[in-house]
Design an enzyme around this catalytic site. Structure first.
Site, PDB file in Angstrom:
ATOM      1  N   HIS A  31       0.822  -1.214   0.000  1.00  7.68           N
ATOM      2  CA  HIS A  31       0.000   0.000   0.000  1.00  7.68           C
ATOM      3  C   HIS A  31       0.858   1.267   0.000  1.00  7.68           C
ATOM      4  O   HIS A  31       0.444   2.308   0.495  1.00  7.68           O
ATOM      5  CB  HIS A  31      -0.988  -0.003   1.174  1.00  7.68           C
ATOM      6  CG  HIS A  31      -1.972  -1.132   1.058  1.00  7.68           C
ATOM      7  ND1 HIS A  31      -3.033  -1.097   0.185  1.00  7.68           N
ATOM      8  CD2 HIS A  31      -2.016  -2.354   1.657  1.00  7.68           C
ATOM      9  CE1 HIS A  31      -3.701  -2.241   0.273  1.00  7.68           C
ATOM     10  NE2 HIS A  31      -3.102  -3.020   1.150  1.00  7.68           N
ATOM     11  N   ASP A  33       2.480   1.996  -3.113  1.00 10.08           N
ATOM     12  CA  ASP A  33       2.602   2.454  -4.519  1.00 10.08           C
ATOM     13  C   ASP A  33       1.709   3.651  -4.823  1.00 10.08           C
ATOM     14  O   ASP A  33       2.180   4.657  -5.361  1.00 10.08           O
ATOM     15  CB  ASP A  33       2.429   1.302  -5.537  1.00 10.08           C
ATOM     16  CG  ASP A  33       1.105   0.578  -5.506  1.00 10.08           C
ATOM     17  OD1 ASP A  33       0.279   0.855  -4.614  1.00 10.08           O
ATOM     18  OD2 ASP A  33       0.880  -0.283  -6.396  1.00 10.08           O
ATOM     19  N   SER A  64     -12.558 -16.908 -22.356  1.00  9.54           N
ATOM     20  CA  SER A  64     -11.520 -17.256 -21.382  1.00  9.54           C
ATOM     21  C   SER A  64     -11.619 -18.730 -21.027  1.00  9.54           C
ATOM     22  O   SER A  64     -12.728 -19.286 -20.973  1.00  9.54           O
ATOM     23  CB  SER A  64     -11.710 -16.406 -20.121  1.00  9.54           C
ATOM     24  OG  SER A  64     -11.294 -17.114 -18.992  1.00  9.54           O
ATOM     25  N   ALA A 118      -6.202 -14.096  -5.278  1.00  8.92           N
ATOM     26  CA  ALA A 118      -5.251 -14.598  -4.284  1.00  8.92           C
ATOM     27  C   ALA A 118      -4.211 -13.548  -3.918  1.00  8.92           C
ATOM     28  O   ALA A 118      -3.241 -13.825  -3.219  1.00  8.92           O
ATOM     29  CB  ALA A 118      -4.571 -15.869  -4.809  1.00  8.92           C
ATOM     30  N   GLY A 119      -4.372 -12.328  -4.412  1.00  2.90           N
ATOM     31  CA  GLY A 119      -3.387 -11.279  -4.115  1.00  2.90           C
ATOM     32  C   GLY A 119      -2.144 -11.397  -4.978  1.00  2.90           C
ATOM     33  O   GLY A 119      -1.083 -10.910  -4.612  1.00  2.90           O
ATOM     34  N   LEU A 120      -2.276 -12.064  -6.130  1.00  9.44           N
ATOM     35  CA  LEU A 120      -1.103 -12.291  -6.988  1.00  9.44           C
ATOM     36  C   LEU A 120      -1.192 -11.485  -8.290  1.00  9.44           C
ATOM     37  O   LEU A 120      -0.483 -11.757  -9.244  1.00  9.44           O
ATOM     38  CB  LEU A 120      -0.951 -13.789  -7.289  1.00  9.44           C
ATOM     39  CG  LEU A 120      -0.831 -14.670  -6.044  1.00  9.44           C
ATOM     40  CD1 LEU A 120      -0.748 -16.144  -6.425  1.00  9.44           C
ATOM     41  CD2 LEU A 120       0.386 -14.272  -5.214  1.00  9.44           C
ATOM     42  N   SER A 123      -5.094  -9.522 -12.452  1.00  6.59           N
ATOM     43  CA  SER A 123      -5.632  -8.539 -13.395  1.00  6.59           C
ATOM     44  C   SER A 123      -4.514  -7.852 -14.178  1.00  6.59           C
ATOM     45  O   SER A 123      -4.667  -7.570 -15.363  1.00  6.59           O
ATOM     46  CB  SER A 123      -6.525  -7.519 -12.687  1.00  6.59           C
ATOM     47  OG  SER A 123      -5.833  -6.928 -11.624  1.00  6.59           O
ATOM     48  N   GLU A 155      -6.981  -0.492 -15.827  1.00  5.97           N
ATOM     49  CA  GLU A 155      -7.557  -0.933 -14.549  1.00  5.97           C
ATOM     50  C   GLU A 155      -8.008   0.255 -13.700  1.00  5.97           C
ATOM     51  O   GLU A 155      -9.090   0.240 -13.124  1.00  5.97           O
ATOM     52  CB  GLU A 155      -6.524  -1.774 -13.777  1.00  5.97           C
ATOM     53  CG  GLU A 155      -7.039  -2.217 -12.419  1.00  5.97           C
ATOM     54  CD  GLU A 155      -6.357  -3.464 -11.887  1.00  5.97           C
ATOM     55  OE1 GLU A 155      -5.467  -4.003 -12.551  1.00  5.97           O
ATOM     56  OE2 GLU A 155      -6.740  -3.900 -10.785  1.00  5.97           O
ATOM     57  N   ASP A 167       1.809  -3.527  -9.912  1.00  3.67           N
ATOM     58  CA  ASP A 167       1.546  -4.821 -10.553  1.00  3.67           C
ATOM     59  C   ASP A 167       1.847  -4.787 -12.051  1.00  3.67           C
ATOM     60  O   ASP A 167       2.478  -5.693 -12.598  1.00  3.67           O
ATOM     61  CB  ASP A 167       0.076  -5.222 -10.331  1.00  3.67           C
ATOM     62  CG  ASP A 167      -0.290  -5.266  -8.848  1.00  3.67           C
ATOM     63  OD1 ASP A 167       0.633  -5.205  -8.017  1.00  3.67           O
ATOM     64  OD2 ASP A 167      -1.485  -5.344  -8.539  1.00  3.67           O
TER      65      ASP A 167
HETATM   66  C1  GLA Z   1      -3.225  -4.155  -5.006  1.00  3.03           C
HETATM   67  C2  GLA Z   1      -2.958  -3.034  -6.015  1.00  3.03           C
HETATM   68  C3  GLA Z   1      -1.486  -2.631  -6.012  1.00  3.03           C
HETATM   69  C4  GLA Z   1      -1.045  -2.304  -4.583  1.00  3.03           C
HETATM   70  C5  GLA Z   1      -1.397  -3.430  -3.636  1.00  3.03           C
HETATM   71  C6  GLA Z   1      -1.085  -3.118  -2.198  1.00  3.03           C
HETATM   72  O1  GLA Z   1      -2.570  -5.309  -5.407  1.00  3.03           O
HETATM   73  O2  GLA Z   1      -3.304  -3.472  -7.312  1.00  3.03           O
HETATM   74  O3  GLA Z   1      -1.269  -1.543  -6.872  1.00  3.03           O
HETATM   75  O4  GLA Z   1      -1.626  -1.091  -4.179  1.00  3.03           O
HETATM   76  O5  GLA Z   1      -2.774  -3.760  -3.715  1.00  3.03           O
HETATM   77  O6  GLA Z   1       0.260  -2.936  -1.996  1.00  3.03           O
END
Ligand code: GLA
Length: 379
Positions: A31, A33, A64, A118-120, A123, A155, A167
């Site tokens: 958090h 960026d 997809s 999954a936080g990876l 997108s 996005e 990302d």
């Molecule tokens: C998501 C956002 C990123 C970043 C993270 C937290 O993945 O897409 O840009 O802000 O949360 O670090």
């Protein structure tokens, strides 16, 4: 099924271009960026591939491997719901650069193994791979940073997720065996060799409201900057608040803005230190910073979840070098930095503690720092 095979099976012809891009694991700098601070992600082996070919003007036909159903969208007049919106956003951004396929139409097939939610950064894998494939179809030449920009704006501006640039930047610029230190305010990026052994523990928790929670945190950070400008009129970004002046920041802000801002300022300092430690191969001290970062995400930024906290605590008790949630949080995965001596012990300890608490097992995988986007064969 592979993207080019899916394309053929769906449209009955071969695709004319294809490209892939990776998911990512953020080592540290959570958090920061969108607050103009540094981040330190690696690209992972899991990738999304997009195969493309021409279609009628202004029409996107997309399919997809995840759901198999074909959608036909006039994306210039109606913005589609769901994951197709990301591809439509990419088309609009490429068009703005004069880099979209002729007539702005395309057939698109998507396949890959980056887990969603999954936080990876699934997108960003989709938007970066999509941008690369569609620009190739158009015969347009863009540099990697432009691809990252197209994907970010797709996005952020079109889909409306208030993400930062991490990302998309790592998906476009990553190098194998290296982490990428990105200073998000200046865009400066530096590759740093990464030799650690990383486990990824996916808790299986999927928070449907991550985008909403992220937007809320971002609004809190913006409110904090507005108030802090009364103290420091030229403050551009929250991450630019001097780390030495945290006491003053605490006096100036009410909760919850105070906690959010302290996290961002301290995480910024931690991330720069972590990058230096990594560059000097000091993995032990680096690992300690991972634990500190998790604690700050849990307590101050409040973006953790009980399942994530449990994995981090079990990893620590088992002697892992470091562990923390990775990505936006509120669910998803924990990264665990191990060495050969503690790896097996950490896996057993995490598995046991998780099963005891939740009656099921989390998914383990080993992640390696991998390369960024690339063209793929259409055969
Ligand atoms: C998501 C956002 C990123 C970043 C993270 C937290 O993945 O897409 O840009 O802000 O949360 O670090």
């Amino acid at each position: 099924m592979k993207a080019s095979a899916l394309f053929r099976a769906t449209f009955g012809v071969a695709p004319q271009a294809a490209a892939s891009a990776p998911g990512r694991v953020n080592l540290i700098g959570e958090h920061t960026d969108y607050n103009g601070g540094p981040v330190l992600p690696i690209a992972i082996q899991a990738r999304t591939t997009v195969a493309v070919g021409p279609a009628d003007a202004g029409v996107l036909e997309i399919v997809s491997s995840r759901d198999g159903s074909l959608a036909r969208i006039r994306y210039t007049t109606a913005f589609p719901p769901g994951w197709a919106a990301y591809v439509a956003g990419v088309m609009r951004e490429l068009a703005a650069l004069g880099a979209a396929p002729a007539g702005g139409g395309a057939r698109v097939a998507v396949a890959g193994d980056v887990p969603v939610g999954a936080g990876l950064a699934s997108s960003a894998a989709l938007t970066v791979a999509g941008a690369k494939a569609l620009a190739a179809l158009a015969g347009a030449r863009l540099v990697p940073r432009q691809f990252a920009g197209v994907a970010f704006r797709a996005e952020h501006d079109h889909v409306g997720v208030h993400c930062g640039v991490m990302d998309q930047t790592v998906a476009a610029l990553a190098k194998p065996s290296h982490a990428l230190l990105i200073e998000c305010a200046s865009g400066e990026a530096r590759h740093i060799p990464f030799r650690g052994r990383l486990l990824l523990v996916d808790t299986g928790v999927r928070h449907a409201l991550v985008a909403g929670a992220l937007n809320e945190r971002r609004a809190e950070c913006e409110a904090a900057v507005t108030q802090l400008r009364l103290e420091l009129p030229e403050l551009d970004w929250l991450a630019a608040w001097p780390a030495m002046r945290v006491a003053r920041l605490k006096r100036a802000l009410p909760e919850p803005l105070r906690s959010r801002a302290v996290h961002v300022v301290e995480e910024t300092a931690r991330t720069r230190l972590a990058a230096e430690l990594l560059a000097r191969g000091r993995l032990k001290r680096f690992g300690e910073l991972l634990y500190e970062s998790h604690e700050s995400c849990r307590r101050l930024y409040q973006c953790s979840a009980p399942e994530l906290d449990l994995v981090v605590a079990a990893a620590k008790r088992a002697g892992a070098l470091g562990a923390r949630l990775t990505g936006a949080g509120w669910g998803g995965a924990v990264l665990v930095l191990v060495d050969r001596r503690c790896e097996a012990r950490a896996v057993v300890a995490i598995r046991r503690a998780f099963a005891r608490a939740y009656g099921r097992e989390p998914a383990f995988s080993v992640v390696k720092a991998s390369g960024g986007m690339r063209k793929e064969s259409v055969r």
